[in-house]
Design an enzyme around this catalytic site. Sequence first.
Site, PDB file in Angstrom:
ATOM      1  N   ASN A 115       0.672  -1.362   0.321  1.00 31.56           N
ATOM      2  CA  ASN A 115      -0.243  -0.241   0.215  1.00 31.56           C
ATOM      3  C   ASN A 115       1.105   1.416   0.059  1.00 31.56           C
ATOM      4  OD1 ASN A 115      -1.729   2.333   0.664  1.00 31.56           O
ATOM      5  ND2 ASN A 115      -2.304   1.466   2.571  1.00 31.56           N
TER       6      ASN A 115
ATOM      7  N   LYS B 110       0.167   4.030  -0.164  1.00 31.88           N
ATOM      8  CA  LYS B 110      -0.390   5.452   0.386  1.00 31.88           C
ATOM      9  C   LYS B 110      -0.298   7.440  -1.140  1.00 31.88           C
ATOM     10  CE  LYS B 110      -0.462   3.271   4.591  1.00 31.88           C
ATOM     11  NZ  LYS B 110      -0.726   3.243   6.237  1.00 31.88           N
TER      12      LYS B 110
ATOM     13  N   HIS C 214      -9.693   1.658   4.547  1.00 28.57           N
ATOM     14  CA  HIS C 214      -8.417   1.121   4.855  1.00 28.57           C
ATOM     15  C   HIS C 214      -8.754   2.434   6.786  1.00 28.57           C
ATOM     16  CE1 HIS C 214      -4.347   3.376   5.980  1.00 28.57           C
ATOM     17  NE2 HIS C 214      -3.972   1.668   5.901  1.00 28.57           N
TER      18      HIS C 214
ATOM     19  N   GLU D  94      -6.327   5.097   7.829  1.00 22.98           N
ATOM     20  CA  GLU D  94      -6.848   6.396   7.156  1.00 22.98           C
ATOM     21  C   GLU D  94      -7.864   6.957   6.499  1.00 22.98           C
ATOM     22  OE1 GLU D  94      -3.008   5.525   5.898  1.00 22.98           O
ATOM     23  OE2 GLU D  94      -2.236   5.257   7.049  1.00 22.98           O
TER      24      GLU D  94
ATOM     25  N   GLU E 160      -5.399  -4.914   9.985  1.00 21.92           N
ATOM     26  CA  GLU E 160      -4.354  -3.656  11.392  1.00 21.92           C
ATOM     27  C   GLU E 160      -4.841  -3.156  11.817  1.00 21.92           C
ATOM     28  OE1 GLU E 160      -2.643  -2.243   6.791  1.00 21.92           O
ATOM     29  OE2 GLU E 160      -4.406  -1.307   7.093  1.00 21.92           O
TER      30      GLU E 160
ATOM     31  N   GLY F 279       1.938   2.478  10.482  1.00 19.96           N
ATOM     32  CA  GLY F 279       3.571   3.430  11.122  1.00 19.96           C
ATOM     33  C   GLY F 279       3.309   4.053  11.749  1.00 19.96           C
TER      34      GLY F 279
ATOM     35  N   SER G 154       2.840  -1.561  10.388  1.00 22.56           N
ATOM     36  CA  SER G 154       4.301  -1.651  10.421  1.00 22.56           C
ATOM     37  C   SER G 154       5.187  -2.985  10.268  1.00 22.56           C
ATOM     38  CB  SER G 154       5.105  -1.793  11.913  1.00 22.56           C
ATOM     39  OG  SER G 154       4.273  -0.500  12.322  1.00 22.56           O
TER      40      SER G 154
HETATM   41  P1  PGA Z   1       2.641   0.906   7.654  1.00 21.59           P
HETATM   42  O1  PGA Z   1       0.746   0.593   7.407  1.00 21.59           O
HETATM   43  O2  PGA Z   1       3.036  -0.930   6.926  1.00 21.59           O
HETATM   44  O3  PGA Z   1       3.243   1.366   7.251  1.00 21.59           O
HETATM   45  O4  PGA Z   1       2.044   0.597   8.703  1.00 21.59           O
HETATM   46  C1  PGA Z   1       0.052  -0.550   6.954  1.00 21.59           C
HETATM   47  C2  PGA Z   1      -0.768   0.114   6.135  1.00 21.59           C
HETATM   48  O5  PGA Z   1      -1.334   0.681   7.000  1.00 21.59           O
HETATM   49  O6  PGA Z   1      -1.925  -0.745   5.494  1.00 21.59           O
END
Ligand code: PGA
Length: 248
Positions: free
Chosen positions: A9, A11, A93, A95, A165, A171, A210
Amino acid sequence: MRQPLVAGNWKMNGDSHSIRSLLDGILSGLKTEAEVLVCSPSVYIQQVRDMLTGTPVKWGLQNVSGHLSGAFTGETSPLMASDMGCSYIIVGHSERRALFGETDDVVAAKFCAVVDQGLVPVLCVGESLAQRENNETMQVVASQIEKVLDTAGESRLDNFVIAYEPVWAIGTGKTATPEQAQEVHAMIRQLLAHSSASMAEKTRVLYGGSMNAGNAVELMKQADVDGGLIGGASLKANEFQAICRAAG
Ligand code: PGA
């Protein structure tokens, strides 16, 4: 046997130059039995398609509209994603939920629109830190999934992916422990089994938050972890390749 899926992903990162070198890096010497997917910003999807056509790596988007066409300024239709050869679409997601106000209803509508266009949704679910500390994890995750199962109905549940998640792990560099991940993944599979044993058996449940080359092996070893949804580490070719190898 579920084939693991490793999904990047990206982003809102990258440009045409960096995407070229990232994909070149991922493709060179990629060795894995896992299915590999990258979800790019929609504006670069044609470039991604051109580079990945004829390779084992699939492509998709991070979000689409629940509508198919019309006066929805700035949105991307699932029809357009399908026209661009996308295989998978990330839906719900955290976000999108937190920053763009996507409710469970909106997420469920998008899930349906994606399936109806022959695309495979990667449905993201997960609890916040406060919810985990209040012992609400199972309840939160279950209600996010149940909303989609109820809205979609049996006919749309033949082929989809769930990504667990935990919001506090995204993140942040704080990964769920393999045991924490397995506990929630097992609960998700049980929940699916209430609807259909075969759906529970075949549906892949990815871990996201992460995940990196250092922790992927232990996470992937868990019985109900069928791959990963990778943010930060998917922007580095070597790291992403290492996660793909960890998956199988
Ligand atoms: P990250 O993000 O691996 O940077 O924690 C995962 C995601 O948001 O899908």
